[in-house]
Design a protein around this motif. Sequence first.
Motif, short mmCIF file in Angstrom:
data_model
loop_
_atom_site.label_atom_id
_atom_site.label_comp_id
_atom_site.label_asym_id
_atom_site.label_seq_id
_atom_site.Cartn_x
_atom_site.Cartn_y
_atom_site.Cartn_z
N GLY A 4 0.83 -1.19 0.00
CA GLY A 4 0.00 0.00 0.00
C GLY A 4 0.87 1.24 0.00
N ARG A 5 0.26 2.36 -0.38
CA ARG A 5 0.99 3.63 -0.45
C ARG A 5 0.55 4.52 0.69
NH1 ARG A 5 -1.17 5.96 -4.47
NH2 ARG A 5 0.50 7.31 -5.14
N VAL A 6 1.50 4.88 1.53
CA VAL A 6 1.20 5.60 2.75
C VAL A 6 1.89 6.96 2.74
CG1 VAL A 6 1.41 5.58 5.28
CG2 VAL A 6 0.98 3.44 4.05
N LEU A 7 1.12 8.00 3.05
CA LEU A 7 1.71 9.32 3.25
C LEU A 7 1.93 9.51 4.75
CD1 LEU A 7 2.61 12.20 2.54
CD2 LEU A 7 0.19 12.84 2.41
N LEU A 8 3.17 9.70 5.12
CA LEU A 8 3.57 9.85 6.51
C LEU A 8 3.85 11.33 6.78
CD1 LEU A 8 4.60 8.52 9.18
CD2 LEU A 8 6.81 8.23 8.01
N VAL A 9 3.05 11.92 7.66
CA VAL A 9 3.20 13.34 7.98
C VAL A 9 3.72 13.46 9.41
CG1 VAL A 9 2.08 15.60 7.99
CG2 VAL A 9 1.18 13.77 6.53
N GLU A 10 4.94 13.91 9.55
CA GLU A 10 5.59 13.96 10.88
C GLU A 10 6.74 14.95 10.79
OE1 GLU A 10 6.64 14.05 14.08
OE2 GLU A 10 5.81 12.03 14.39
N ASP A 11 6.74 15.92 11.70
CA ASP A 11 7.79 16.94 11.65
C ASP A 11 9.06 16.52 12.39
OD1 ASP A 11 6.08 17.26 13.96
OD2 ASP A 11 7.30 19.01 14.46
N ASN A 12 8.93 15.56 13.30
CA ASN A 12 10.11 15.12 14.04
C ASN A 12 10.89 14.09 13.22
OD1 ASN A 12 11.41 12.98 15.94
ND2 ASN A 12 11.25 14.82 17.18
N ALA A 13 12.13 14.42 12.88
CA ALA A 13 12.90 13.60 11.95
C ALA A 13 13.13 12.19 12.47
CB ALA A 13 14.25 14.27 11.64
N MET A 14 13.40 12.06 13.75
CA MET A 14 13.68 10.74 14.30
C MET A 14 12.41 9.87 14.26
SD MET A 14 16.00 9.76 17.59
CE MET A 14 15.29 11.03 18.61
N ASN A 15 11.29 10.44 14.66
CA ASN A 15 10.02 9.69 14.60
C ASN A 15 9.67 9.32 13.17
OD1 ASN A 15 9.77 10.06 17.34
ND2 ASN A 15 8.26 11.71 17.19
N ARG A 16 9.94 10.27 12.26
CA ARG A 16 9.59 10.04 10.86
C ARG A 16 10.43 8.89 10.28
NH1 ARG A 16 10.50 14.81 9.28
NH2 ARG A 16 12.38 14.41 8.11
N ARG A 17 11.73 8.92 10.59
CA ARG A 17 12.61 7.86 10.06
C ARG A 17 12.23 6.50 10.61
NH1 ARG A 17 17.15 11.19 11.48
NH2 ARG A 17 17.41 12.74 9.86
N LEU A 55 -0.44 15.05 14.75
CA LEU A 55 -1.36 16.16 15.00
C LEU A 55 -0.62 17.43 15.39
CD1 LEU A 55 -4.19 14.28 16.92
CD2 LEU A 55 -4.18 15.05 14.53
N GLN A 56 0.56 17.28 16.00
CA GLN A 56 1.33 18.45 16.42
C GLN A 56 2.36 18.79 15.34
OE1 GLN A 56 0.76 15.84 18.85
NE2 GLN A 56 -0.98 17.06 19.51
N LEU A 57 2.01 19.74 14.49
CA LEU A 57 2.89 20.17 13.41
C LEU A 57 3.05 21.69 13.49
CD1 LEU A 57 1.18 18.16 10.51
CD2 LEU A 57 3.41 17.63 11.52
N PRO A 58 4.18 22.20 13.06
CA PRO A 58 4.34 23.65 13.03
C PRO A 58 3.43 24.26 11.95
CG PRO A 58 6.22 22.60 11.98
CD PRO A 58 5.37 21.49 12.57
N GLY A 59 2.94 25.46 12.19
CA GLY A 59 2.04 26.07 11.21
C GLY A 59 0.70 25.38 11.24
N MET A 60 0.19 25.00 10.06
CA MET A 60 -1.07 24.27 9.99
C MET A 60 -0.88 22.91 10.67
SD MET A 60 -3.03 22.73 6.65
CE MET A 60 -4.16 24.04 6.23
N ASP A 61 -1.64 22.66 11.75
CA ASP A 61 -1.44 21.41 12.48
C ASP A 61 -2.22 20.27 11.83
OD1 ASP A 61 -4.09 21.64 13.30
OD2 ASP A 61 -3.58 22.32 15.31
#
Length: 132
Positions: A4-17, A55-61
């Motif tokens: 499946g194709r997943v869009l991962l939205v996460e501002d924290n680089a370590m969590n995202r990786r 849910l916690q993102l800079p700018g538009m959350d």
Amino acid sequence: MAAGRVLLVEDNAMNRRMAEFLLRSKGFTVYQATTGEEALLMAREELPDLIVMDLQLPGMDGYAATRTLKADALTRHIPVVAMTAYAMTGDRERALAAGCDGYITKPIDTQEFPRVVARYLASSPGPETAGG
Ligand code: MN
């Protein structure tokens, strides 16, 4: 065939990786965004099968981004699974009210996370029934 194709939205680089690694290791194709604005652009461009939304993102959350996605006929069928570190502050209710289809808490469980994503993907109605 890819899982499946997943869009991962996460501002924290370590969590995202970490999330990216877990999903890729299970065969998912992973797109990444680090802001709500970027998430909206990527969602419209790639039309992923599922979005994992911090849910916690800079700018538009993540709440605002999810509300925008769910108000858009092009993207409203895409399941959005919210991801947040604040499990005790009514975030779950707020996430569901914003249109999120599911909710997971951080830190993510490395075993459970890919399973949860697969489960939401499997229960997704897909674009053909959107708006029905
Ligand atoms: Mn964040």
